[in-house]
Enzyme design. Structure first.
Site, mmCIF file in Angstrom:
data_model
loop_
_atom_site.group_PDB
_atom_site.id
_atom_site.type_symbol
_atom_site.label_atom_id
_atom_site.label_comp_id
_atom_site.label_asym_id
_atom_site.label_seq_id
_atom_site.Cartn_x
_atom_site.Cartn_y
_atom_site.Cartn_z
ATOM 1 N N ALA A 51 22.572 -1.205 6.336
ATOM 2 C CA ALA A 51 21.333 -1.796 6.828
ATOM 3 C C ALA A 51 20.147 -1.143 6.128
ATOM 4 O O ALA A 51 20.295 -0.248 5.298
ATOM 5 C CB ALA A 51 21.234 -1.613 8.342
ATOM 6 N N LYS B 102 -1.930 23.187 -13.237
ATOM 7 C CA LYS B 102 -2.443 21.953 -12.610
ATOM 8 C C LYS B 102 -1.563 21.608 -11.419
ATOM 9 O O LYS B 102 -0.382 21.993 -11.376
ATOM 10 C CB LYS B 102 -2.441 20.806 -13.613
ATOM 11 N N HIS C 208 9.659 -4.433 1.169
ATOM 12 C CA HIS C 208 10.176 -5.089 -0.026
ATOM 13 C C HIS C 208 9.861 -4.252 -1.258
ATOM 14 O O HIS C 208 8.787 -3.660 -1.357
ATOM 15 C CB HIS C 208 9.551 -6.481 -0.190
ATOM 16 N N ARG D 3 -6.469 14.184 -13.109
ATOM 17 C CA ARG D 3 -6.697 15.564 -12.693
ATOM 18 C C ARG D 3 -7.772 16.246 -13.520
ATOM 19 O O ARG D 3 -8.535 17.071 -13.009
ATOM 20 C CB ARG D 3 -5.384 16.353 -12.779
ATOM 21 N N SER E 245 -6.028 -15.244 8.999
ATOM 22 C CA SER E 245 -4.966 -14.251 9.147
ATOM 23 C C SER E 245 -3.661 -14.983 9.394
ATOM 24 O O SER E 245 -3.644 -16.207 9.582
ATOM 25 C CB SER E 245 -5.259 -13.308 10.323
ATOM 26 N N ALA F 260 -9.498 -21.536 -5.426
ATOM 27 C CA ALA F 260 -8.846 -22.575 -6.230
ATOM 28 C C ALA F 260 -8.691 -23.885 -5.466
ATOM 29 O O ALA F 260 -8.495 -24.939 -6.070
ATOM 30 C CB ALA F 260 -7.474 -22.086 -6.698
ATOM 31 N N ARG G 157 10.830 -11.165 19.814
ATOM 32 C CA ARG G 157 11.965 -11.260 18.896
ATOM 33 C C ARG G 157 12.638 -12.598 19.072
ATOM 34 O O ARG G 157 12.569 -13.235 20.130
ATOM 35 C CB ARG G 157 12.952 -10.134 19.191
#
Length: 1124
Positions: free
Chosen positions: A262, A58, A783, A66, A812, A805, A379
């Site tokens: 970073a 497989k 994230h 599969r 957007s 709700a 920025r």
């Protein structure tokens, strides 16, 4: 990203190696991998069972179902497997919407069995613990296991027993198999915990009379636990989702990310695409991708990626050059666009990171122009004005169209410009530097806010409490129809299962509604002086009476004081080695801000929760294993502690308190009016996007009352609902903004709260990540928690549920600000919010270091250096990178040439320097320098003291004759004095000729060191005029006394003068200057230091005791009157 899928082979290898169960697990390690490069003969030699057993084959490429797709070859012999692989290998295959190539296969023994011997088992993580699913009918047709399977919930820190498993999971299993299955499932759960799995599914699990067979397996592990599990995992390879190729550029960026503090991420979606992005921030990167897809650019979106966490200029350059290289490989008929976007940074120096991007643009300017690339930049953050200025300048100098925008422009507006959906405005010249915001230029700004004093002293009048009413208080149902998104219903799935009661359960302490006030005191864990200074500046500009930071904890130093500024005044804050001491001496502290690393954050947080005075903990670190986070959450719930984070920048309560770097530098604090409370509270996952919300809310309302970034991990310490309920119960807050995200189901609890009337204040909400449903293959966003595992976790589904709700949901992110303004204006119109006069904050002086960074001041440097620069990504020796030094094999002589003479010397010169160091390295223990070193070493002194003792003896009489000899001989030669005249003059003046004479060696017993050097110099130096002159002097002196030879000091001195004057690298004045300033003695000092260190080590190795000089070697000569 934390939870990463592993291949079936890797998952089974982990299971076979580490499972502990009494059940007989069969076919351990019986698997073989096949690719296009596989040598079948070698494969069968390594796995001889392939020749004798029936087989299953497989693809092992993270493909689900599969069996149903016909991608499993069953009950084949080896030739059948070869034929099956040949018919599938390197073939295009479509799985769902993903199109990919089959190229990795797994071969295992075929296990004959009956249908009733197939079972299904799955373990997966949730916030409260782990869920074990079991179904007595496994296999291809297992169906909806969530609905059918037996379920066992195992709370955090709890274990399972075989009795529990039998009772709750195995009720439909034949009695003869219950014992085996129970033992296996308990062992499997322990394996799942020990190896930090987040998902582990086996289907089918076959149980026969022979034992247990693991046929098909799918798994994910928490990649952040690598530092814990490395010894068990080994080097794990994480395959890409099916339909996406693993590109070498992705691996390159992943390697950069792994080596950096970073965050650097890159996923290639469509390398032929027209639209490329280079976005700062995990949340912002998702928003830009959403906007591109919303505007119809999904098919042209080439990549997803992000850079954040203050990468260096070099790291940003490496990231940018990779993007630019990729986008200039194939031309597009419409040209290409590059969107360099981002939210408002909290602590990243925008100008510094932009320098790296500018370098990359300059290096790639020709390909960029050839491919007709247009660049759009937006920025904000520390020093962003300088960054935008530099970016604009490079556009002018290179001729590349570069359009730059700052915080005055909505974050995603550049997407519409880049895609031709909105015009490119001609903006007036922007501010030259950040300092423009540090002084209040105007005192007549009016911003509406009647509740600003709420943060200073919470209003207690019942009039301020919002009455219970239906959602969308004071707003007609159709008021916002024109800007709401008319989405059709989206299937949200059974999300009620994910809802939890907001009431406190038994054994749990209630958590505070108010986390921060104007009197809040905090302890900061970690030596984060910049963040602490930012907090103190915020305190000062908010007119707090005292600093919010009471102390710092740093285990790696002793207790001491650290200097900070409080306005204009310098103050000292205590730093403690132990948290216990800090807590004891500062009982008023109730907040801890933890900058601990991902490795130590868990232990330091658990320790902090042992102190009842702590009510709130902010955990900044990213990459904490999810299992650790869940344990912290459970403990916090039991103790009534609110956790903000992990993987967060923190939160801010204007006028009161800010966590670490939240809100950015002081210019942004002032620009977003965060020095006083407004009426709007927000909660976000992203730290960068929280600062963008500060900007949006300050421009569309009276400002922020409180804002929290809960963090981007899958299990944040506190949830959206935790903070929304706090905001609902806080009178000063009049409306709530929530920036949700793809992944998880927390937003559905807000839906429930609105429907049940628990939340009555207007809620404006938008979930980012709507683009995910448009991609053909799964994309893991920046994230760790930004990944939908089911339909209800998609951003589209959550936005629709929130809209249904009664929350306000824009079309957007582009329209979020307009919607916030509309809701706010309505609240002002109906009197809920009354505008108030703005009060200017006190000014705070700018730090010297930051003012210098901005180019606002200049100051004479205390030191100047021209030989070395360690500030950049790479060490520089006299302009030459250290990697180049090694690449060109310059050796010690070459390095010495760079550092001493600021020249790249010829190869023969470098060799000569190294020979000088070798011949001067030592001359036995009897000379004064070695003697002193030995005496000092035997007195028990350390290496540095002993070495220094020896070096201090170097002078004109010992070793220091290089300079003196060079000067004497040069002066005589340059003046045209004959050798005989020079000797006679020195004798007449009563002076020794430096470099002439030796105690032991003579014309008849020559010094071989001098002979070696002489042979080399005569062979390689272009000219040896001064050496020849010195040798003529030697002929004269040795004729008088045979030991008045040119010694090694003198030889090196005069030869070095010849070298400096004739190698072509120096002017005559420069050569003479180096002699004058003592450079040549440095050769002896450096060389002899090797010998002195050798003598020190020798004495220590021989364990020689204290040296005392023998009496009989001392001639005691006393004055006559004393001897009488």
């Amino acid at each position: 990203m934390s939870a990463k899928a592993i291949s079936e082979q890797t998952g089974k290898e982990f299971l076979y190696k580490h499972i502990n169960t009494s059940a007989a697990v069969q076919n351990r390690f019986r698997y073989a991998t096949v690719t296009a490069e596989t040598d079948w003969d070698r494969l069968t030699q390594e796995h001889q069972w392939l020749l004798t057993q029936r087989l299953v084959v497989k693809p092992d490429q993270l493909i689900k179902r599969r069996g149903k797709l016909g991608l499993v070859g069953i009950n084949l012999d080896l030739q059948g497997v070869k034929d099956w692989v040949k018919s599938h290998l390197m073939k295009d295959t479509t799985v769902g919407r993903a199109k990919g190539v089959l190229k990795n296969f797994l071969i295992e023994p075929f296990v004959p069995h009956k249908q009733e011997e197939e079972f299904y088992v799955c373990i997966y993580a949730v916030r409260e613990g782990d869920i074990v699913l079991f179904h007595h009918e496994g296999g291809v047709e297992v169906g909806d296991v969530d609905a059918k399977a037996q379920k066992l919930t195992v709370a955090v820190n709890e274990k399972i027993s075989e009795e529990q498993v039998k009772e709750q999971l195995l009720s439909y299993v034949p009695e003869d198999k219950k014992g085996v299955l129970a033992s296996f499932i308990v062992g499997l759960f322990n394996l799942y915990e020990d190896l930090y799995f987040t998902y582990l599914e086996i289907n089918p699990l076959v149980v026969t009379t022979d034992g247990v067979y693991v046929l098909d397996m799918a798994a994910k592990i928490d990649a952040t636990a690598d530092f814990i599990c490395k010894s068990k995992w080994g080097d794990v390879e994480f395959p890409p989702p099916f339909g996406r190729e693993a590109y070498p550029e992705e691996a390159y960026i992943a390697d950069l990310d792994a080596k950096s503090g970073a965050s650097l991420k890159l996923t290639l979606l469509n390398p032929q695409g027209r639209i490329w992005t280079m976005v700062a921030g995990g949340g912002a990167s998702v928003v830009y991708s959403d906007t591109i897809c919303d505007l119809g650019g999904v098919d042209e979106l080439a990549n997803y990626g992000e850079y954040s966490g203050a990468p260096s200029e070099q790291q940003t350059y490496d990231y940018a050059k990779t993007i630019l290289s990729l986008m200039t490989r194939e031309k597009h008929p419409q040209g290409k666009v590059l969107i360099i976007g981002g939210s408002i940074a909290n602590f990243t120096n925008v100008a510094a990171t932009f320098k790296g991007i500018v370098r990359a643009i300059k290096d790639n300017q020709e390909p960029l122009k050839e491919h007709e690339v247009k660049i759009f930049v937006r920025r904000g953050g520390p020093n962003y004005q300088e960054g935008l200025r530099v970016m604009g300048e490079v556009g002018k100098t290179t001729g590349i169209p570069i359009h730059v925008f700052g915080t005055e422009t909505h974050m995603t507006a550049i997407v519409g410009m880049a895609m031709g959906h909105r015009p490119i405005p001609n903006l007036p010249p922007m501010a030259a530097h950040t300092a423009n915001f540090l002084l209040n230029a105007s005192n007549n700004t009016v911003t509406p806010a009647n509740t600003r004093t709420a943060s200073f002293s919470e209003p207690k009048t019942p009039n301020d409490v919002s009455p219970a009413k239906k959602s969308k208080a004071g707003l007609p149902a159709d008021h916002l129809h024109s800007i709401l998104w008319p989405l059709k219903n989206v299937v949200t799935g059974d999300w009620k299962e994910a809802q939890a009661s907001s009431s406190c359960s038994g054994g749990m302490e209630a958590k505070a509604t108010t986390l921060f006030s104007k009197h809040t005191k905090a302890i900061v864990w970690g030596m984060q002086t910049r963040a602490v200074q930012g907090m103190l500046d915020f305190d000062y500009v908010c007119s707090r009476e005292e600093p919010s930071v009471a102390a710092m904890v740093y285990p790696f130093t002793g207790d001491h004081k650290q200097k900070f500024y409080w306005g204009h005044k310098e103050i000292l804050l205590p730093v403690y080695k132990n948290m216990a001491d800090a807590m004891k001496k500062h009982p008023q502290v109730d907040v801890m801000i933890s900058f601990a690393s991902l490795r130590s954050a868990f232990d330091s947080t658990v320790e902090a929760m042992q102190y009842p005075q702590i009510h709130t903990i902010a955990i900044i670190a990213e990459g904490i294993p999810e299992a650790h986070t869940r344990k912290m959450i459970k403990m916090a719930d039991e103790k009534g502690v609110t956790i903000i984070g992990p993987a967060t920048v923190g939160g801010i309560k204007p006028g009161c308190f800010k966590i670490g770097n939240t809100g950015g530098m002081l210019d942004n604090i002032l620009a977003s009016k965060l020095y006083r409370p407004g009426s709007v509270a927000y909660v976000s996952r992203s730290g960068g996007m929280s600062n963008e919300l500060n900007n949006i809310i300050s421009r569309t309302t009276d400002g922020v009352y409180e804002g929290v970034a809960i963090g981007g991990d899958r299990y944040p310490g506190s949830t959206f609902m935790d903070h929304v309920l706090r905001y609902q119960d806080t009178p000063g807050i009049k409306m709530i903004v929530v920036l949700g995200e793809i992944g998880g189901t927390d937003e559905y609890k807000i839906c429930q709260g609105i429907k049940e009337g628990r939340i009555t204040k207007p809620v404006v909400c938008w979930c980012i990540g709507t683009c995910a449903t448009m991609f053909a293959s799964e994309v893991q966003f920046g994230h760790a928690g930004a990944c939908a595992n089911q339909a209800s976790e998609t951003a589209m589904a959550k936005n629709q549920a929130l809209r249904d709700a009664g929350a306000y949901v824009p079309k957007s992110f582009d329209e979020l600000g307009d919607l916030i303004r509309t809701v706010y204006d309505e609240l002002v119109a109906n009197g809920t919010i009354v505008p108030a006069q703005e009060v200017p904050p006190p000014t705070v002086p700018m730090d010297y270091s930051w003012a210098r960074e901005l180019g606002l001041i200049r100051k004479p440097a205390s030191f100047m250096t021209s030989i070395c620069d360690e500030r950049g990504q790479e060490l520089i020796y006299a302009g030459m990178a250290i990697t180049e030094v090694f690449k060109e094999e310059m050796g010690i002589g070459g390095v010495l040439g760079l550092l001493w003479f600021q020249r790249r010397l010829p190869r023969y010169a470098c060799q000569f320097i190294e020979m000088c160091l070798m011949v001067t390295a030592d001359h036995g223990p009897a000379v004064s320098g070695a003697h002193n070193t030995i005496v000092c070493a035997r007195a028990g002194k350390d290496l540095i003291s002993s070495l220094t003792s020896g070096l201090l003896t170097i002078g004109d009489r010992f070793g220091g004759a290089l300079d003196a000899a060079a000067k004497q001989f040069s002066k005589a030669f340059d003046s045209g004095m004959l050798p005989m005249d020079f000797v006679n003059k020195m004798k007449k003046d009563g002076k020794l000729i430096m470099g002439i004479g030796h105690r032991v060696k003579s014309i008849n017993n020559p010094d071989m060191r001098v002979q070696i050097l002489k042979d080399f110099v005569k062979q390689h130096f272009p000219s040896t005029q001064l050496l020849d002159y010195a040798l003529d002097v030697e002929k004269i002196t040795t004729s008088k006394k045979p030991n008045l030879i040119l010694n090694v000091d003198g030889f090196i001195g005069v030869s070095f003068v010849d070298l400096l004057r004739t190698c072509g690298g120096f002017t005559r004045d420069e050569a003479d200057e180096f002699v004058e300033i003592g450079a040549l003695n440095g050769i002896f000092v450096l060389g002899r230091s090797m010998g002195f260190i050798g003598h020190y080590l020798d004495q220590k190795r021989l364990k020689q005791g204290l040296y005392r000089h023998p009496w009989d070697d001392i001639s005691y000569v006393l004055p006559e009157h004393m001897s009488m």
